[in-house]
Design an enzyme around this catalytic site. Structure first.
Site, PDB file in Angstrom:
ATOM      1  N   HIS A 166     -14.301 -89.613 -45.743  1.00 34.12           N
ATOM      2  CA  HIS A 166     -13.363 -89.447 -44.642  1.00 34.12           C
ATOM      3  C   HIS A 166     -13.788 -90.301 -43.451  1.00 34.12           C
ATOM      4  O   HIS A 166     -14.903 -90.821 -43.425  1.00 34.12           O
ATOM      5  CB  HIS A 166     -13.303 -87.967 -44.205  1.00 34.12           C
ATOM      6  CG  HIS A 166     -14.579 -87.510 -43.578  1.00 34.12           C
ATOM      7  ND1 HIS A 166     -15.675 -87.104 -44.327  1.00 34.12           N
ATOM      8  CD2 HIS A 166     -14.964 -87.428 -42.275  1.00 34.12           C
ATOM      9  CE1 HIS A 166     -16.666 -86.789 -43.505  1.00 34.12           C
ATOM     10  NE2 HIS A 166     -16.262 -86.974 -42.247  1.00 34.12           N
TER      11      HIS A 166
ATOM     12  N   HIS B 129     -15.095 -95.852 -38.686  1.00 37.83           N
ATOM     13  CA  HIS B 129     -15.836 -96.158 -39.910  1.00 37.83           C
ATOM     14  C   HIS B 129     -15.751 -94.996 -40.882  1.00 37.83           C
ATOM     15  O   HIS B 129     -15.465 -93.867 -40.489  1.00 37.83           O
ATOM     16  CB  HIS B 129     -17.300 -96.465 -39.593  1.00 37.83           C
ATOM     17  CG  HIS B 129     -18.054 -95.250 -39.119  1.00 37.83           C
ATOM     18  ND1 HIS B 129     -17.970 -94.807 -37.810  1.00 37.83           N
ATOM     19  CD2 HIS B 129     -18.867 -94.388 -39.777  1.00 37.83           C
ATOM     20  CE1 HIS B 129     -18.723 -93.706 -37.695  1.00 37.83           C
ATOM     21  NE2 HIS B 129     -19.262 -93.430 -38.862  1.00 37.83           N
TER      22      HIS B 129
END
Length: 188
Positions: free
Chosen positions: A44, A131
C-alpha cells in the site's frame, strides 16, 4: 476504551501490479541482503501514519479523510523506480516511487496533515514522499549487493493503479508480520 494502531492508505490491489512488485522483491532478495519483504496482500501507499488511536477518534479521522478526498478526482497512479530511506549509505527501507499521481497523493497527504494536526494528531517532521514500501532492511548483510540491485532497478516500471478511494486501516502486529484490516473507506 479500545485503541488500535492505525494509518490511512491507498491500497494496491491490482493483481498484475502486485505481481510485478513481488518480482522486484525477488530481485532484491536475490542480493542476499537481510530483508523483511512486505507481504503482497499488505502492499500500500501510506498517506498518514496515525499510531495508536482510540476508537472514539474514528469519526474525526473519517472527516479528515473526506476533506482530503474532496481535493482530487479519481486518478491513475503510476509506480516506477526504486528509492530508499533514509539514504543510500544507510538503507533501512526500500520503496517503489510514484511517477504519475504524485501531485494528487501529495495534495491528499497535505490536507490530512493539516486536518489531523488541527485535531491534535502528531504532525510529520519530514516532507511527504509518495512511495510504496516493498522491504525493510534488518542488518548490513550483503549491503553492497543490495545497493547494486537497487541501482539496477532504479527505473523499473511496475504499472498503473486506478485510485478512487482511501482507507483507514487497523494494523495488528504479529510475530509473522503485520495484519491489516480496513476500518473505514472513503471514495474520491
Amino acid at each position: 476504551m479500545s485503541r488500535f494502531r492505525a494509518f490511512i492508505s491507498i491500497d494496491i490491489e491490482d493483481e498484475e501490479v502486485v505481481n510485478r512488485i513481488v518480482e522486484v522483491q525477488e530481485r532484491l532478495k536475490a542480493s542476499g541482503a537481510d530483508l523483511k519483504l512486505v507481504e503482497p496482500e499488505n502492499v500500500h501507499l501510506t498517506l498518514k501514519f496515525l499510531g495508536d488511536i482510540p476508537e472514539s477518534r474514528v469519526t474525526d479521522v473519517v472527516n479528515a479523510m473526506e476533506k482530503a478526498a474532496e481535493t482530487v478526482e479519481p486518478f491513475t497512479m503510476r509506480l516506477k523506480g526504486i528509492g530508499v530511506f533514509p539514504n543510500p549509505n544507510y538503507v533501512r527501507v526500500v520503496w517503489i516511487g510514484v511517477e504519475e499521481g504524485s501531485d494528487e497523493t501529495k495534495a491528499m497527504a497535505a490536507v490530512l496533515e493539516q486536518e489531523l494536526g488541527r485535531m491534535g494528531f502528531r504532525r510529520e517532521r519530514k516532507d511527504f514522499v509518495p512511495h510504496v514500501t516493498v522491504a525493510r532492511v534488518r542488518s548490513g548483510r550483503n549491503k553492497d549487493r543490495l545497493i547494486e540491485a537497487i541501482r539496477e532497478l532504479s527505473n523499473v516500471e511496475v504499472g498503473e493503479v486506478e485510485v478512487d478511494r482511501i482507507r483507514l486501516k487497523k494494523s495488528i502486529l504479529r510475530p509473522q508480520g503485520p495484519e491489516y484490516h480496513t476500518v473505514e473507506e472513503v471514495e474520491i
